[in-house]
Design a protein around this motif. Sequence first.
Motif, mmCIF file in Angstrom:
data_model
loop_
_atom_site.group_PDB
_atom_site.id
_atom_site.type_symbol
_atom_site.label_atom_id
_atom_site.label_comp_id
_atom_site.label_asym_id
_atom_site.label_seq_id
_atom_site.Cartn_x
_atom_site.Cartn_y
_atom_site.Cartn_z
ATOM 1 N N ARG A 146 1.254 -1.470 -0.079
ATOM 2 C CA ARG A 146 0.180 0.354 0.410
ATOM 3 C C ARG A 146 1.006 1.425 0.184
ATOM 4 O O ARG A 146 2.266 0.948 0.504
ATOM 5 C CB ARG A 146 -0.397 -0.199 1.334
ATOM 6 N N LEU A 147 0.360 2.206 -0.596
ATOM 7 C CA LEU A 147 1.531 3.730 -0.663
ATOM 8 C C LEU A 147 0.889 4.114 0.885
ATOM 9 O O LEU A 147 -0.771 4.974 1.177
ATOM 10 C CB LEU A 147 0.926 4.272 -1.789
ATOM 11 N N ALA A 148 1.551 4.357 1.485
ATOM 12 C CA ALA A 148 1.450 5.207 3.098
ATOM 13 C C ALA A 148 2.178 6.852 2.571
ATOM 14 O O ALA A 148 3.335 6.493 2.709
ATOM 15 C CB ALA A 148 0.930 4.265 4.468
ATOM 16 N N PRO A 149 1.443 7.011 3.592
ATOM 17 C CA PRO A 149 2.343 8.762 4.045
ATOM 18 C C PRO A 149 3.681 8.153 4.758
ATOM 19 O O PRO A 149 3.704 7.786 5.896
ATOM 20 C CB PRO A 149 1.402 9.357 5.073
ATOM 21 N N ILE A 150 4.297 8.705 4.602
ATOM 22 C CA ILE A 150 6.356 9.019 5.139
ATOM 23 C C ILE A 150 6.514 9.964 5.289
ATOM 24 O O ILE A 150 6.331 10.883 4.757
ATOM 25 C CB ILE A 150 7.789 7.812 4.987
ATOM 26 N N PRO A 151 7.326 10.836 7.038
ATOM 27 C CA PRO A 151 7.033 9.828 8.105
ATOM 28 C C PRO A 151 6.231 8.978 8.288
ATOM 29 O O PRO A 151 4.903 9.339 7.988
ATOM 30 C CB PRO A 151 7.727 11.197 8.932
ATOM 31 N N PHE A 152 5.758 7.908 9.061
ATOM 32 C CA PHE A 152 5.334 7.571 10.031
ATOM 33 C C PHE A 152 4.347 8.280 10.833
ATOM 34 O O PHE A 152 5.049 9.230 11.922
ATOM 35 C CB PHE A 152 6.222 6.237 10.419
ATOM 36 N N ASN A 153 3.512 8.697 10.643
ATOM 37 C CA ASN A 153 2.581 9.270 11.486
ATOM 38 C C ASN A 153 1.170 8.749 12.085
ATOM 39 O O ASN A 153 0.751 7.842 11.327
ATOM 40 C CB ASN A 153 2.446 10.850 10.661
ATOM 41 N N LEU A 154 0.171 9.816 12.481
ATOM 42 C CA LEU A 154 -1.466 8.760 12.697
ATOM 43 C C LEU A 154 -1.647 8.630 11.450
ATOM 44 O O LEU A 154 -2.771 7.577 11.190
ATOM 45 C CB LEU A 154 -1.613 9.706 13.687
ATOM 46 N N ASN A 155 -1.918 8.990 10.524
ATOM 47 C CA ASN A 155 -2.407 8.539 9.498
ATOM 48 C C ASN A 155 -2.192 7.608 8.498
ATOM 49 O O ASN A 155 -2.688 6.925 8.183
ATOM 50 C CB ASN A 155 -2.166 9.674 7.982
ATOM 51 N N THR A 156 -0.748 7.092 9.351
ATOM 52 C CA THR A 156 0.009 5.836 7.850
ATOM 53 C C THR A 156 -0.423 5.141 8.822
ATOM 54 O O THR A 156 -1.091 3.409 8.403
ATOM 55 C CB THR A 156 1.595 6.439 8.141
ATOM 56 N N LEU A 157 -0.661 5.169 10.507
ATOM 57 C CA LEU A 157 -1.235 4.162 11.376
ATOM 58 C C LEU A 157 -2.731 3.513 10.671
ATOM 59 O O LEU A 157 -2.829 2.267 10.938
ATOM 60 C CB LEU A 157 -1.157 4.793 13.016
ATOM 61 N N TYR A 158 -3.294 4.545 10.734
ATOM 62 C CA TYR A 158 -4.722 4.490 9.788
ATOM 63 C C TYR A 158 -5.021 3.285 9.259
ATOM 64 O O TYR A 158 -5.477 2.464 8.274
ATOM 65 C CB TYR A 158 -5.805 5.628 9.964
ATOM 66 N N GLU A 159 -3.509 3.978 8.148
ATOM 67 C CA GLU A 159 -4.225 3.307 6.818
ATOM 68 C C GLU A 159 -2.757 2.019 6.512
ATOM 69 O O GLU A 159 -4.001 0.954 5.846
ATOM 70 C CB GLU A 159 -3.165 4.272 5.549
ATOM 71 N N LEU A 160 -2.585 1.811 7.882
ATOM 72 C CA LEU A 160 -1.839 -0.007 7.757
ATOM 73 C C LEU A 160 -2.480 -1.080 8.906
ATOM 74 O O LEU A 160 -2.634 -2.335 8.412
ATOM 75 C CB LEU A 160 -0.301 0.209 8.028
ATOM 76 N N PHE A 161 -3.234 0.090 10.011
ATOM 77 C CA PHE A 161 -3.953 -1.088 10.018
ATOM 78 C C PHE A 161 -4.714 -1.436 10.776
ATOM 79 O O PHE A 161 -5.918 -0.075 9.940
ATOM 80 C CB PHE A 161 -2.678 -1.197 12.021
ATOM 81 N N PRO A 162 -5.683 -2.638 11.148
ATOM 82 C CA PRO A 162 -7.005 -1.869 11.396
ATOM 83 C C PRO A 162 -7.180 -1.000 12.422
ATOM 84 O O PRO A 162 -6.523 -1.271 13.856
ATOM 85 C CB PRO A 162 -7.027 -3.839 12.300
ATOM 86 N N LEU A 163 -8.236 -0.707 12.648
ATOM 87 C CA LEU A 163 -9.513 0.521 12.943
ATOM 88 C C LEU A 163 -8.767 0.419 14.728
ATOM 89 O O LEU A 163 -8.183 1.238 15.140
ATOM 90 C CB LEU A 163 -10.477 0.324 12.682
ATOM 91 N N LYS A 164 -9.581 -0.568 15.276
ATOM 92 C CA LYS A 164 -9.474 -1.058 16.247
ATOM 93 C C LYS A 164 -7.939 -0.935 16.872
ATOM 94 O O LYS A 164 -7.471 -0.349 18.444
ATOM 95 C CB LYS A 164 -9.947 -1.917 17.161
#
Length: 372
Positions: free
Chosen positions: A91-109
């Motif tokens: 997946r294309l996710a924002p770098i630096p790793f930030n809270l948006n990246t967190l939600y992009e890569l991990f299940p919501l809970k």
Amino acid sequence: MKNKILIVGAGITGITLAEKFASKGSEVLLIEKRDHIGGNCYDFKNKDGILIHKYGPHIFHTDYKDVWDYISQFTDWFYYQHKVLGLIDGRLAPIPFNLNTLYELFPLKFAQKLEEKLINKFGYNKKIPILDLKKTKDKDLKFLADFVYEKIFLHYTEKQWSLKPEEIDASVTARVPVVISRDDRYFQNKYQGMPKEGYVKMFEKMLQNENIEVQLNTDYKKLKNKIKYNFLFYTSPIDEFFNYKYGRLDYRCLKLDFQTFNQESYQPSAVVNYPNNYDFTRIIEFKKLTQQNHRKTTIGIEYPGNEGFMAYPVLDEKNKKLFQKYLKEAEKLKKQNIYFVGRLAEYKYYNMDEAVKSSLDLFNKINYGRRK
Ligand code: FAD
Ligand code: UDP
């Protein structure tokens, strides 16, 4: 009598010094071994008319108001804010790793739980270097730290430096910290932009003073005993100046593979990092940096290694020690008005603004000293 100043290297450091001293009436000779000015900030229009950065993507960003004001005398700006995506787990996710990246890569809970733990431990809007995050004891945060380390830092750093993140000065990976906020910009500096007509046009303006003579294709080694000067500013590799008498300082090199496509757009952002896949580290799409409209697009695929141009000082223990030996020699030469400035001569991982800052500070010190 006019001061005669010799500057070796026509990168942003040498050009800043040339402009400042010439503006005070000194006679400046600026020599450059390449066939162009600009050092690693050099840009040019390729055969399709797309402005590209020959030595990799250069975005101007600074918190130094004096540097921004100084450079802004020579260019207008596109007020560009740099964003980078990384290919992580497909997946294309924002770098630096930030809270948006967190939600992009991990299940919501799970993302919610990690977000809460991050904020409780470090505070909102904090920036944590990955090597510090790795030290955390909490089980979930440890999991996150190991994930980010593995998926963003480890393999990119191995490609970039042939070293692991722990083997290089901590300041290097700390350039791209984990950001505990929704700010997904690559830089958070107050002033950010791209010179409206490019870096070379800006440098040409800086060199307009008739007190400045520029000689391209001119290597200091071949000229050094032939020129008389009152001041020498050396912005090229410091170990070369001393004929490598203590050994060579290592540099990581880069090669760029440029490709042009008959399509308007290649990727969703100006830079996409590939931490885990392929041998290259990133792909740059230049028109997205410089906001050019064109029916074609040119990309640069960046390969680190031992071939290509000298891009980065390798800040490991061995090289830091070696540099100290050269620095001692350099200090002695100040008495003879010989100064070492810039990324190669100070052996520092300088951004452009820091190179300009170092040049302006040195100029002020010398100019102020002379007036006293
Ligand atoms: P240089 O630009 O290296 O200039 C030194 C000059 O000396 C060169 O032109 C060289 O040819 C010349 N020289 C060497 N030896 C001799 C000799 N014997 N005789 C005569 N001339 C000689 N900074 C940012 O702020 N933002 C960015 O986005 C950014 N991106 C970057 C991306 C990459 C891939 C790289 C490599 C760097 C990036 N930088 C960025 C850093 C920026 O390039 C440097 O801060 C800047 O180039 C330093 O300028 P300088 O004049 O000190 O050195
Ligand atoms: N880095 C990484 N993964 C990334 C981006 C950066 O591991 O996706 C590390 C790598 O070690 C790199 C350093 O952080 O050399 C600094 O990155 P930066 O983007 O500042 O490097 P530059 O733009 O100067 O090449």
